[in-house]
Scaffold this motif. Structure first.
Motif, PDB file in Angstrom:
ATOM      1  N   ARG A  36      71.264  31.404  61.015  1.00  0.00           N
ATOM      2  CA  ARG A  36      72.335  32.391  60.876  1.00  0.00           C
ATOM      3  C   ARG A  36      72.587  33.096  62.197  1.00  0.00           C
ATOM      4  NH1 ARG A  36      73.154  32.395  55.575  1.00  0.00           N
ATOM      5  NH2 ARG A  36      71.422  31.976  54.191  1.00  0.00           N
ATOM      6  N   GLY A  37      73.834  33.463  62.409  1.00  0.00           N
ATOM      7  CA  GLY A  37      74.196  34.201  63.614  1.00  0.00           C
ATOM      8  C   GLY A  37      75.426  35.048  63.365  1.00  0.00           C
ATOM      9  N   THR A  38      75.563  36.113  64.141  1.00  0.00           N
ATOM     10  CA  THR A  38      76.726  36.982  64.031  1.00  0.00           C
ATOM     11  C   THR A  38      77.248  37.327  65.415  1.00  0.00           C
ATOM     12  OG1 THR A  38      75.394  39.000  64.022  1.00  0.00           O
ATOM     13  CG2 THR A  38      75.944  38.080  61.879  1.00  0.00           C
ATOM     14  N   ALA A  39      78.488  37.736  65.449  1.00  0.00           N
ATOM     15  CA  ALA A  39      79.116  38.247  66.676  1.00  0.00           C
ATOM     16  C   ALA A  39      80.066  39.359  66.251  1.00  0.00           C
ATOM     17  CB  ALA A  39      79.877  37.146  67.405  1.00  0.00           C
ATOM     18  N   ARG A  40      80.052  40.427  67.013  1.00  0.00           N
ATOM     19  CA  ARG A  40      80.930  41.561  66.710  1.00  0.00           C
ATOM     20  C   ARG A  40      81.860  41.807  67.886  1.00  0.00           C
ATOM     21  NH1 ARG A  40      75.973  42.450  65.271  1.00  0.00           N
ATOM     22  NH2 ARG A  40      75.434  42.870  63.118  1.00  0.00           N
ATOM     23  N   CYS A  41      83.105  42.064  67.555  1.00  0.00           N
ATOM     24  CA  CYS A  41      84.089  42.357  68.589  1.00  0.00           C
ATOM     25  C   CYS A  41      84.054  43.861  68.882  1.00  0.00           C
ATOM     26  CB  CYS A  41      85.487  41.956  68.117  1.00  0.00           C
ATOM     27  SG  CYS A  41      86.770  42.207  69.350  1.00  0.00           S
ATOM     28  N   ASN A  42      83.891  44.197  70.144  1.00  0.00           N
ATOM     29  CA  ASN A  42      83.961  45.592  70.554  1.00  0.00           C
ATOM     30  C   ASN A  42      85.373  46.082  70.255  1.00  0.00           C
ATOM     31  OD1 ASN A  42      84.389  47.981  72.088  1.00  0.00           O
ATOM     32  ND2 ASN A  42      82.748  47.398  73.480  1.00  0.00           N
ATOM     33  N   PRO A  43      85.526  47.225  69.581  1.00  0.00           N
ATOM     34  CA  PRO A  43      86.871  47.725  69.240  1.00  0.00           C
ATOM     35  C   PRO A  43      87.781  47.919  70.456  1.00  0.00           C
ATOM     36  CG  PRO A  43      85.198  48.980  68.081  1.00  0.00           C
ATOM     37  CD  PRO A  43      84.482  48.085  69.049  1.00  0.00           C
ATOM     38  N   GLU A  44      87.200  48.086  71.633  1.00  0.00           N
ATOM     39  CA  GLU A  44      87.994  48.279  72.846  1.00  0.00           C
ATOM     40  C   GLU A  44      88.414  46.963  73.492  1.00  0.00           C
ATOM     41  OE1 GLU A  44      85.881  50.929  75.441  1.00  0.00           O
ATOM     42  OE2 GLU A  44      85.572  52.396  73.850  1.00  0.00           O
ATOM     43  N   ASP A  45      87.839  45.836  73.032  1.00  0.00           N
ATOM     44  CA  ASP A  45      88.155  44.525  73.613  1.00  0.00           C
ATOM     45  C   ASP A  45      89.329  43.870  72.889  1.00  0.00           C
ATOM     46  OD1 ASP A  45      86.073  44.792  75.381  1.00  0.00           O
ATOM     47  OD2 ASP A  45      84.705  43.511  74.261  1.00  0.00           O
ATOM     48  N   VAL A  46      89.982  42.963  73.567  1.00  0.00           N
ATOM     49  CA  VAL A  46      91.024  42.150  72.952  1.00  0.00           C
ATOM     50  C   VAL A  46      90.346  41.197  71.973  1.00  0.00           C
ATOM     51  CG1 VAL A  46      92.795  40.412  73.380  1.00  0.00           C
ATOM     52  CG2 VAL A  46      92.459  42.280  75.011  1.00  0.00           C
ATOM     53  N   GLU A  47      90.874  41.112  70.766  1.00  0.00           N
ATOM     54  CA  GLU A  47      90.274  40.230  69.769  1.00  0.00           C
ATOM     55  C   GLU A  47      90.708  38.789  70.009  1.00  0.00           C
ATOM     56  OE1 GLU A  47      90.002  39.747  64.956  1.00  0.00           O
ATOM     57  OE2 GLU A  47      90.306  41.726  65.806  1.00  0.00           O
TER      58      GLU A  47
END
Length: 98
Positions: A36-47
């Motif tokens: 299992r793995g996850t990645a989170r987008c920083n709210p300040e970064d372009v998605e």
């Protein structure tokens, strides 16, 4: 002695609220293992969904690889082979990493 097998790995991705989750499922015909793995987008970064997919999938496969290595270590120990020195401790990726 000739030996041949086919192992399959499926990678499954889902994204919700800026978090991408991945499962890497190995099937060797006798058993299955799931990384299992996850990645989170920083709210300040372009998605950019492709980057989240790549990160989550690579982390899931790294987790799966660690599980395989631990299984191999156990199997080696069961037949009397020497344990790796130093013991392996850096498997997988923490799920709650920021």
């Amino acid at each position: 002695m000739t030996h041949a097998e086919e192992w399959t790995v499926g990678v499954y991705l889902s994204e919700e609220d800026g978090t991408t989750k991945a499962r890497a499922v190995l099937d060797n015909g006798k058993t299955t293992m799931t990384g299992r793995g996850t990645a989170r987008c920083n709210p300040e970064d372009v998605e950019i969904p492709a980057i989240g997919d790549e990160l989550a999938a690579s982390r899931a496969m790294r987790d799966l690889a660690g599980q395989l290595m631990r299984a191999a270590d156990r199997d080696l120990a069961a037949v009397g082979a020497a344990a790796p020195s130093p013991p392996r401790t850096d498997y997988g990726w923490p799920e709650d990493r920021p």
